[in-house]
Enzyme design. Sequence first.
Site, PDB file in Angstrom:
ATOM      1  N   CYS A 225       0.887  -1.200   0.046  1.00 38.12           N
ATOM      2  CA  CYS A 225      -0.047   0.026  -0.096  1.00 38.12           C
ATOM      3  C   CYS A 225       0.978   1.255   0.028  1.00 38.12           C
ATOM      4  O   CYS A 225       1.961   1.415  -0.505  1.00 38.12           O
ATOM      5  CB  CYS A 225      -1.050  -0.208   1.135  1.00 38.12           C
ATOM      6  SG  CYS A 225      -0.259  -0.035   2.715  1.00 38.12           S
TER       7      CYS A 225
ATOM      8  N   ASN B 187       2.177   1.356   4.412  1.00 33.65           N
ATOM      9  CA  ASN B 187       2.532   0.135   4.978  1.00 33.65           C
ATOM     10  C   ASN B 187       2.220   0.185   6.624  1.00 33.65           C
ATOM     11  O   ASN B 187       2.674  -0.415   7.499  1.00 33.65           O
ATOM     12  CB  ASN B 187       3.823  -0.212   4.805  1.00 33.65           C
ATOM     13  CG  ASN B 187       4.395  -1.744   4.990  1.00 33.65           C
ATOM     14  OD1 ASN B 187       5.324  -2.078   5.740  1.00 33.65           O
ATOM     15  ND2 ASN B 187       3.378  -2.484   5.326  1.00 33.65           N
TER      16      ASN B 187
ATOM     17  N   CYS C 203      -1.343   0.638   7.453  1.00 37.40           N
ATOM     18  CA  CYS C 203      -2.840   0.429   7.326  1.00 37.40           C
ATOM     19  C   CYS C 203      -3.323  -0.828   6.724  1.00 37.40           C
ATOM     20  O   CYS C 203      -3.623  -1.910   7.189  1.00 37.40           O
ATOM     21  CB  CYS C 203      -3.819   1.466   6.965  1.00 37.40           C
ATOM     22  SG  CYS C 203      -3.755   2.801   8.176  1.00 37.40           S
ATOM     23  N   ARG C 204      -3.443  -0.491   5.267  1.00 39.02           N
ATOM     24  CA  ARG C 204      -4.084  -1.707   4.210  1.00 39.02           C
ATOM     25  C   ARG C 204      -3.028  -2.993   4.055  1.00 39.02           C
ATOM     26  O   ARG C 204      -3.741  -4.274   4.247  1.00 39.02           O
ATOM     27  CB  ARG C 204      -4.438  -1.168   2.991  1.00 39.02           C
ATOM     28  CG  ARG C 204      -5.555  -0.212   3.094  1.00 39.02           C
ATOM     29  CD  ARG C 204      -5.676   0.740   1.931  1.00 39.02           C
ATOM     30  NE  ARG C 204      -4.473   1.548   1.573  1.00 39.02           N
ATOM     31  CZ  ARG C 204      -4.155   2.203   0.711  1.00 39.02           C
ATOM     32  NH1 ARG C 204      -4.890   2.299  -0.453  1.00 39.02           N
ATOM     33  NH2 ARG C 204      -3.158   2.940   0.660  1.00 39.02           N
ATOM     34  N   SER C 205      -1.768  -2.743   3.812  1.00 39.04           N
ATOM     35  CA  SER C 205      -0.978  -3.945   3.433  1.00 39.04           C
ATOM     36  C   SER C 205      -0.796  -4.646   4.867  1.00 39.04           C
ATOM     37  O   SER C 205      -0.624  -6.044   4.629  1.00 39.04           O
ATOM     38  CB  SER C 205       0.249  -3.301   2.690  1.00 39.04           C
ATOM     39  OG  SER C 205       0.935  -2.445   3.240  1.00 39.04           O
TER      40      SER C 205
ATOM     41  N   ASP D 252      -8.396   3.811   1.659  1.00 34.49           N
ATOM     42  CA  ASP D 252      -7.440   3.794   2.524  1.00 34.49           C
ATOM     43  C   ASP D 252      -8.094   4.402   3.876  1.00 34.49           C
ATOM     44  O   ASP D 252      -8.736   5.516   3.865  1.00 34.49           O
ATOM     45  CB  ASP D 252      -6.360   4.957   2.137  1.00 34.49           C
ATOM     46  CG  ASP D 252      -5.158   4.861   3.006  1.00 34.49           C
ATOM     47  OD1 ASP D 252      -5.322   4.532   4.206  1.00 34.49           O
ATOM     48  OD2 ASP D 252      -4.098   5.111   2.662  1.00 34.49           O
TER      49      ASP D 252
HETATM   50  P1  4NP Z   1      -1.641   2.763   4.213  1.00 38.77           P
HETATM   51  O1  4NP Z   1      -2.554   4.125   4.596  1.00 38.77           O
HETATM   52  O2  4NP Z   1      -1.475   3.195   2.840  1.00 38.77           O
HETATM   53  O3  4NP Z   1      -3.032   1.978   4.035  1.00 38.77           O
HETATM   54  O4  4NP Z   1      -0.797   2.324   5.123  1.00 38.77           O
HETATM   55  C1  4NP Z   1      -1.534   5.277   4.755  1.00 38.77           C
HETATM   56  C2  4NP Z   1      -1.238   5.645   6.017  1.00 38.77           C
HETATM   57  C3  4NP Z   1      -0.259   6.870   6.134  1.00 38.77           C
HETATM   58  C4  4NP Z   1      -0.120   7.510   4.927  1.00 38.77           C
HETATM   59  C5  4NP Z   1      -0.525   7.325   3.721  1.00 38.77           C
HETATM   60  C6  4NP Z   1      -1.573   5.926   3.654  1.00 38.77           C
HETATM   61  N1  4NP Z   1       0.707   8.811   5.226  1.00 38.77           N
HETATM   62  O5  4NP Z   1       0.844   9.510   4.237  1.00 38.77           O
HETATM   63  O6  4NP Z   1       1.023   9.132   6.310  1.00 38.77           O
END
Ligand code: 4NP
Length: 154
Positions: A16, A19, A21-23, A129
């Site tokens: 994702c 790294n 939340c989703r992945s 997300d």
């Molecule tokens: P993820 O979510 O891609 O599902 O881990 C996110 C968490 C944090 C950020 C972006 C996406 N960020 O930009 O901080």
Amino acid sequence: MDHPPNPGPRAILFVCLGNICRSPAAEGVMRAMTGGRDLVLDSAGTGSWHVGEAPYPPMQEAARARGYDLSALRARQFTARDFEEFDLIVAMDEDNLAGIERLRPAENDVPVVLFTDHAPETGARAVPDPYYTGDFDGALDLIEACARGLAARL
Ligand code: 4NP
């Protein structure tokens, strides 16, 4: 012969953006759904902001409520080397997929797919997300559907 013919991917990487939340949730859910199988499962983010961090606490809590313990996972950034070490790369959305493809080494033909391709019944084209939507349970519902579909094809 010691081993039966290898029918499919044995090392799978979930990717994702952050790294956190989703992945990591996808990795944890897949680990639970494929327990006991001889698989290498990992996750990474195309971005570097959260390298070294545990999954986002609200994501951990929502996962824990369903029996998935994500607490030992730590964020890392996706690198070109991952194309050499995994035989299936699973992206959470089209932006992640594009970020992954930008790093593909010449001559490498490892498949990069969308996680949602494994749950066509949902009609989803991406795992939204939850870091931005706040809908951690909705993300987990979709991740579980995708993981069920992927696990059934291994
Ligand atoms: P993820 O979510 O891609 O599902 O881990 C996110 C968490 C944090 C950020 C972006 C996406 N960020 O930009 O901080």
